[in-house]
Design a protein around this motif. Structure first.
Motif, PDB file in Angstrom:
ATOM      1  N   ASP A 211       0.756  -1.150   0.135  1.00 45.84           N
ATOM      2  CA  ASP A 211       0.083  -0.161   0.141  1.00 45.84           C
ATOM      3  C   ASP A 211       1.128   1.042  -0.038  1.00 45.84           C
ATOM      4  O   ASP A 211       1.142   1.595   0.951  1.00 45.84           O
ATOM      5  CB  ASP A 211      -0.595  -0.343   1.612  1.00 45.84           C
ATOM      6  CG  ASP A 211      -2.420   1.258   1.477  1.00 45.84           C
ATOM      7  OD1 ASP A 211      -2.035   2.237   0.273  1.00 45.84           O
ATOM      8  OD2 ASP A 211      -3.148   1.579   1.594  1.00 45.84           O
TER       9      ASP A 211
ATOM     10  N   ASP B  46       2.151   3.348   3.279  1.00 49.40           N
ATOM     11  CA  ASP B  46       4.365   3.907   3.172  1.00 49.40           C
ATOM     12  C   ASP B  46       4.028   5.080   2.994  1.00 49.40           C
ATOM     13  O   ASP B  46       4.819   5.384   4.147  1.00 49.40           O
ATOM     14  CB  ASP B  46       4.830   2.771   1.962  1.00 49.40           C
ATOM     15  CG  ASP B  46       4.085   1.604   2.380  1.00 49.40           C
ATOM     16  OD1 ASP B  46       3.651   1.204   3.200  1.00 49.40           O
ATOM     17  OD2 ASP B  46       4.593   1.088   0.836  1.00 49.40           O
ATOM     18  N   ALA B  47       4.217   5.726   2.705  1.00 49.38           N
ATOM     19  CA  ALA B  47       3.580   7.451   2.454  1.00 49.38           C
ATOM     20  C   ALA B  47       3.268   8.148   2.998  1.00 49.38           C
ATOM     21  O   ALA B  47       3.709   9.315   3.747  1.00 49.38           O
ATOM     22  CB  ALA B  47       3.560   7.594   0.668  1.00 49.38           C
ATOM     23  N   GLY B  48       2.813   7.333   3.953  1.00 50.29           N
ATOM     24  CA  GLY B  48       1.857   8.550   5.019  1.00 50.29           C
ATOM     25  C   GLY B  48       0.428   9.202   5.234  1.00 50.29           C
ATOM     26  O   GLY B  48       0.236  10.328   5.555  1.00 50.29           O
ATOM     27  N   VAL B  49       0.444   9.007   3.422  1.00 51.71           N
ATOM     28  CA  VAL B  49      -1.170   9.791   2.907  1.00 51.71           C
ATOM     29  C   VAL B  49      -2.544   9.881   3.510  1.00 51.71           C
ATOM     30  O   VAL B  49      -3.501  10.497   4.005  1.00 51.71           O
ATOM     31  CB  VAL B  49      -0.928   9.954   1.745  1.00 51.71           C
ATOM     32  CG1 VAL B  49      -2.127  10.537   1.200  1.00 51.71           C
ATOM     33  CG2 VAL B  49       0.366   9.846   1.039  1.00 51.71           C
ATOM     34  N   VAL B  50      -2.735   8.372   3.700  1.00 48.56           N
ATOM     35  CA  VAL B  50      -3.450   7.727   4.147  1.00 48.56           C
ATOM     36  C   VAL B  50      -3.820   7.714   5.962  1.00 48.56           C
ATOM     37  O   VAL B  50      -3.449   7.791   6.415  1.00 48.56           O
ATOM     38  CB  VAL B  50      -3.947   5.872   4.183  1.00 48.56           C
ATOM     39  CG1 VAL B  50      -5.034   5.552   4.682  1.00 48.56           C
ATOM     40  CG2 VAL B  50      -3.557   6.098   2.416  1.00 48.56           C
ATOM     41  N   PRO B  51      -4.639   8.603   5.996  1.00 51.01           N
ATOM     42  CA  PRO B  51      -4.899   8.663   7.396  1.00 51.01           C
ATOM     43  C   PRO B  51      -5.312   7.195   8.274  1.00 51.01           C
ATOM     44  O   PRO B  51      -5.817   6.451   8.286  1.00 51.01           O
ATOM     45  CB  PRO B  51      -6.680   9.029   7.972  1.00 51.01           C
ATOM     46  CG  PRO B  51      -7.368   8.757   6.465  1.00 51.01           C
ATOM     47  CD  PRO B  51      -6.116   8.465   4.907  1.00 51.01           C
TER      48      PRO B  51
ATOM     49  N   LEU C 226       0.163   4.315  -0.422  1.00 54.83           N
ATOM     50  CA  LEU C 226      -0.206   5.790   0.126  1.00 54.83           C
ATOM     51  C   LEU C 226       0.040   5.591   1.386  1.00 54.83           C
ATOM     52  O   LEU C 226       0.652   6.638   2.075  1.00 54.83           O
ATOM     53  CB  LEU C 226      -2.136   5.682   0.116  1.00 54.83           C
ATOM     54  CG  LEU C 226      -1.832   6.319  -1.578  1.00 54.83           C
ATOM     55  CD1 LEU C 226      -3.622   6.453  -1.967  1.00 54.83           C
ATOM     56  CD2 LEU C 226      -1.171   7.761  -1.945  1.00 54.83           C
TER      57      LEU C 226
END
Length: 91
Positions: A52, A56-61, A54
């Motif tokens: 995932d 991994d990038a910290g974009v998902v809350p 997103l």
């Protein structure tokens, strides 16, 4: 005379379009014949973990680990009352 010219122009256009279609199908057949019958995979298979990007990038809350047991409140769901005047009801 003009009808004859239009007719011949239409006939020529049809012959030209059939010729172009023949060239395209022949080229597609040549490309199909030159293709490798069984191509090798270009993407490596995953090792079973979910990927995932997103998350991994910290974009998902952050989501709670346990969902609410009753997300829908008990009773009827009514809209909030605004500052507008009440609408007249039917007699």
């Amino acid at each position: 005379m003009q009808r004859l010219q239009v007719g011949l122009l239409g006939l020529g256009a049809m012959i030209l379009s059939i010729g172009v279609a023949t060239v395209v199908t022949d080229r597609a057949q040549q490309t199909d014949d030159a293709a490798v019958p069984e191509a090798v995979q270009t993407v490596a298979e995953s090792d079973g973990k979910k990927n995932d990007p997103l998350a991994d990038a910290g974009v998902v809350p952050d989501l709670p680990k346990k969902a609410d047991e009753s997300p829908v409140p008990d009773g009827p769901v009514l809209p909030e009352a605004g500052d507008a005047a009440p609408s007249p009801t039917a007699p």
